[in-house]
Design a protein around this motif. Structure first.
Motif, mmCIF file in Angstrom:
data_model
loop_
_atom_site.group_PDB
_atom_site.id
_atom_site.type_symbol
_atom_site.label_atom_id
_atom_site.label_comp_id
_atom_site.label_asym_id
_atom_site.label_seq_id
_atom_site.Cartn_x
_atom_site.Cartn_y
_atom_site.Cartn_z
ATOM 1 N N GLY A 11 -61.156 -27.841 -79.534
ATOM 2 C CA GLY A 11 -60.409 -29.007 -80.027
ATOM 3 C C GLY A 11 -58.989 -28.650 -80.427
ATOM 4 N N ARG A 53 -66.204 -34.583 -88.758
ATOM 5 C CA ARG A 53 -67.271 -33.618 -88.481
ATOM 6 C C ARG A 53 -67.301 -32.451 -89.451
ATOM 7 N NH1 ARG A 53 -66.682 -31.920 -82.394
ATOM 8 N NH2 ARG A 53 -68.220 -30.370 -82.990
ATOM 9 N N HIS A 54 -66.118 -31.986 -89.885
ATOM 10 C CA HIS A 54 -66.095 -30.701 -90.587
ATOM 11 C C HIS A 54 -65.608 -30.728 -92.023
ATOM 12 C CE1 HIS A 54 -66.574 -29.067 -86.574
ATOM 13 N NE2 HIS A 54 -65.422 -29.568 -86.172
ATOM 14 N N GLU A 93 -58.443 -36.293 -82.122
ATOM 15 C CA GLU A 93 -59.248 -35.078 -82.311
ATOM 16 C C GLU A 93 -59.181 -34.624 -83.769
ATOM 17 O OE1 GLU A 93 -61.449 -33.413 -80.767
ATOM 18 O OE2 GLU A 93 -61.485 -31.571 -81.958
ATOM 19 N N ASN A 108 -62.351 -34.250 -86.196
ATOM 20 C CA ASN A 108 -62.633 -33.034 -86.969
ATOM 21 C C ASN A 108 -62.820 -33.338 -88.452
ATOM 22 O OD1 ASN A 108 -62.649 -31.374 -84.791
ATOM 23 N ND2 ASN A 108 -60.574 -30.561 -85.098
HETATM 24 MG MG LIG Z 1 -63.074 -30.620 -82.834
#
Ligand SMILES: [Mg+2]
Ligand SMILES: Nc1ncnc2c1ncn2[C@@H]1O[C@H](COP(=O)(O)OP(=O)(O)OP(=O)(O)O)[C@@H](O)[C@H]1O
Length: 408
Positions: A366, A316-317, A309, A313
């Protein structure tokens, strides 16, 4: 010592007593040297019945466990019992005869009457026995089952042998209790896993679907009102939503499928690293400084999902170009950290060196799931922005298995 059922031997019976003691010691040795495997404790108790019969020189025997309802004894295995008797004995009331007394008093009865069984059960087969040994399977004073050993002729069992039978019963009782705990653990793991899957579906796919449902209603309104422009806009929203839902679904499937790698955690992490850059544009390295990792399969799965996770992340971020996973041991703890050179956590104000648990993050699934998993390892998640820019998500938990839940 006033063990119930203790029978003093008359002089001249010393040889017989020594033989009884030797047999009981052999049973105890066999009980302690073999443990129920994956096949299940009841099958093991059934197999152990043969040992008990052989070494007590019994003509027949039965092993029963207290049924789930706590009111009956369920026949797990028998030897030498005619089929029709075994069928009738399948479930007996917990308070039946000598078994009932052994259960109530949690005590071995070396001189029970099999005749009483004949009366209690109206089974004349029992009348063919001159005696019966009843050994309760105990754990911390409560009885989880009993062994019945039917003897052709009554036999005097010395008190010290009765004590040995008691130890045998305690050992077998512990095996039963361990099996019950293992079953309970497994149930909890399955339930937690299901809860987590439900959460993940709820927070991704369910939300996108709800959004599409609303857009569809608006699209229908627009079509009914013959408003072409509006209809086109909602149709386009729907198309986007569907694309997102499909991506969510694929991500969920990938997550649910990524059960623990049979070759272990390190192999599983290398599996994520391979192709990570191609998939995400972030170059990933794994820096494993652990000479050895002593974790159960469940614990490995928790660590794996946390790192997975954190990496999802990053992709994604973070806007990072590079990331690395560091695995090391520090001050009696395993430490896994995922570092990136991206923008850092906005919720920490992107302050270099900022750490802690920003409120804003508490609503994100998450990170919350990561924390739940860390708790199951008796550990914690630490989130920080790095002085040189980027972020670090760290997991730390005790190396000593005994300090972790379910550890020994
Ligand atoms: Mg996440
Ligand atoms: N490596 C990172 N760098 C910068 N920000 C991050 C990083 N990891 C997480 N974040 C921030 O923390 C937030 C919380 O992450 P979390 O995983 O809990 O939720 P999410 O990824 O937004 O949604 P999901 O529930 O699907 O995981 C993210 O929305 C993001 O703003």
């Amino acid at each position: 010592m006033s063990e119930p059922g203790l029978i003093r031997l008359a002089p001249g019976r010393a040889d017989a007593a020594a033989a009884e003691k030797l047999r009981a010691l052999q049973i105890l040795a066999e009980a302690t040297s073999s443990l129920p495997g994956d096949a299940g404790v009841e099958e093991w108790l059934g197999r152990f019945l043969a040992t008990m019969i052989r070494l007590t020189d019994a003509a027949a025997g039965a092993v029963r466990v207290v049924a789930e309802d706590g009111r009956q004894l369920r026949l797990v295995a028998s030897a030498g019992l005619p089929a029709e008797v075994a069928a009738r004995e399948k479930l007996m009331p917990l308070d039946c005869g000598a078994c009932g007394v052994a259960v109530r008093e949690a005590a071995v009865n070396p001189a029970a009457s099999a005749l009483a069984c004949a009366t209690h059960t109206s089974q004349s087969w029992f009348a063919g026995f001159g005696g019966m040994i009843v050994v309760p399977l105990t754990h911390h004073g409560s009885v989880l089952g009993v062994y019945n050993l039917f003897l052709r002729a009554p036999r005097l069992i010395p008190g010290e042998v009765v004590l040995l039978y008691r130890s045998i019963g305690e050992h077998l009782g512990m095996a039963l209790e361990n099996a019950r705990l293992a079953r309970e653990n497994l149930r909890m793991t399955v339930m937690n896993e299901r809860q987590m899957m439900a959460n993940e579906v709820h927070d991704s796919l369910a939300q996108t679907m709800a959004y599409m449902k609303m857009r569809l209603a608006l699209l229908l309104d627009a079509l009914r009102a013959d408003e072409r422009e509006r209809a086109l806009k909602y149709a386009s929203d729907l198309q986007d939503g569907l694309g997102e839902a499909y991506a969510d679904l694929r991500e969920l499937l990938a997550q649910f499928r990524s059960r623990m790698d049979p070759l272990g955690l390190v192999h599983a992490l290398q599996g994520i690293a391979a192709g990570f850059e191609d998939r995400t544009g972030v170059a990933l390295t794994i820096d494993n400084r652990l000479p050895e990792l002593d974790l159960t399969v469940d614990e490995e799965a928790n660590v794996f999902h946390i790192v997975q996770e954190a990496l999802a992340n990053v992709a994604r971020h973070s806007g990072a170009r590079r990331a690395r996973v560091v695995m090391e041991e520090r001050a009696g703890e395993y430490a896994f950290s995922v570092e990136d050179d991206g923008n850092g956590f906005f919720a920490l104000g992107s302050r270099a060196g900022a750490t802690g648990e920003p409120r804003e993050l508490r609503h994100h699934l998450g990170v919350n799931i990561m924390r739940e998993r860390a708790q199951r390892l008796a550990g914690r998640i630490e989130i920080a922005n790095l002085p040189q820019g980027g972020a670090r998500v760290g997991l730390a938990f005790p190396v000593a298995a005994a300090e972790r839940p379910g550890g020994s």
